[in-house]
Design a protein around this motif. Structure first.
Motif: not given
Length: 364
Positions: A134-137, A165-171, A255-257
């Motif tokens: 989805m853009g990150y592993t 730029e954001g933190d993908l661990s944040d909902e 962190a990658s979501g």
């Protein structure tokens, strides 16, 4: 095919591609087990086209061949299937084998990388791969491993043209990211984004079956708690005693979501679900229609395409699932590898992009 062994049905009709080597038939209580013995490199020629389309660029197929060889080499060192006299099976539990017969390009990919495996800190690695990102592993954290550092070669990789730029661990940040159109190496494939309106209100029994089976497989990844969400319930607790499902929420995201912990809220307790596979199974049971980025639909959903997913309860009692990617998300994105090959990357560059601090080593 001369010299090949075929599996046939009761009428003698071929129901498999031809198998090289020898075939041993063993009778068991459950039926028959077929054990195919053949040279290692010949085996890989029927793995590569079964795991990656032969229409992909040759450098992508060569990267696939090295990943497949590395993964299979590890299995040779283990004895998981010793009772069957085998090292590996032909399913996605290991690697798909001979679902597609060897092709000219798959044979070339194997031959031109003959003996090469991926090593990290001097040892061959399990070189994981998956369909589409989805853009990150992600890292091995998605499998709730005890020591993530033991798989330090699995790193979060950005495949986007522009890093988020954001933190993908944040909902909130993840929801913002996943609802944007994907760009980069995997941006043009339908699996890059998808969504579904899920309904779990009539799925209590189905959910209970999934949770019980997955808890039996690994109790640490399906944990039952009291209504406070912190008091563990006894090992023998029946999921049925928790009553009806009343809600769900993501309580931990990588962190990658990817969802690391999904909490299911019941009338008489809570259930914490860990590992991307379990989360995809649980969330998938409430989905009757999944819509992909290209507008295509899937109405036969058994599990979600990935655990890179936002979970948003709706006022009408349904749950909106918005996600991206297809597969566990660790190691090499096969679609991304093909896009890199199109842009001129060779297989060594592709592998070093997806795996951290590795060396391609030839084993004689």
């Amino acid at each position: 095919t001369a010299g090949a062994v075929f599996v046939c049905d009761a009428s003698g009709k071929q129901i498999s591609n031809g198998y090289s080597g020898t075939m041993e038939v063993r009778k068991t209580q459950e039926g028959y087990t077929l054990v195919n013995q053949l040279p290692f490199e010949t085996y890989l020629c029927a793995v590569v086209p079964s795991e990656m389309p032969s229409s992909y660029g040759i450098e992508a197929q060569k990267a696939q061949a090295v990943c497949a060889r590395s993964y299979a080499y590890i299995q040779l060192l283990r004895a998981d299937l010793a009772e069957f006299g085998a090292h590996i099976n032909d399913s996605t539990s290991y690697q798909v084998y001979n679902k597609v017969a060897p092709t000219e390009s798959s044979v070339t990919a194997v031959q031109e990388t003959a003996g090469q495996v991926i090593t990290w800190q001097g040892s061959p690695v399990e070189a994981y791969y998956f369909s589409t990102s989805m853009g990150y592993t992600d890292t091995a954290a998605v499998w709730n491993v005890e020591d993530e550092n033991a798989s330090g070669y699995l790193k979060p990789v950005c495949l986007n043209e522009t890093p988020y730029e954001g933190d993908l661990s944040d909902e909130a940040a993840f929801l913002s990211y996943i609802t944007q159109k994907a760009d980069g190496y995997d941006g043009s494939v339908k699996f890059s984004r998808w969504f579904a309106a899920a309904d779990y209100r009539e799925k209590t029994a189905e959910l209970a079956k999934i949770l019980s089976e997955r808890r039996a497989a690994s109790a640490k990844n399906i944990q039952y708690f009291g209504t406070d969400g912190t008091t563990p319930l006894a090992d023998g607790t029946d999921i049925g005693a928790l009553g009806q499902l009343t809600g769900m929420a993501v309580t931990e995201r990588s962190a990658s979501g990817s969802i690391l912990t999904l909490e299911l809220i019941y009338e008489q307790g809570r259930v914490q679900v860990k590992t991307e596979y379990n989360i995809r199974k649980v969330l998938g049971c409430g989905v009757s229609r999944l819509v992909y980025a290209d507008g295509g639909e899937n109405t036969d959903v058994v599990m979600l395409p990935s655990a890179f997913c936002a979970v948003t309860p709706q006022e009408d009692g349904t749950v909106l699932l918005q996600g991206g990617g297809y597969g566990h998300g660790l190691g090499m994105s096969q679609f991304g590898a093909n896009e890199m090959a199109k842009e001129g990357s060779d297989y060594v560059e592709i592998l070093n992009y997806f795996f951290q601090d590795v060396i391609i080593t030839k084993f004689e």
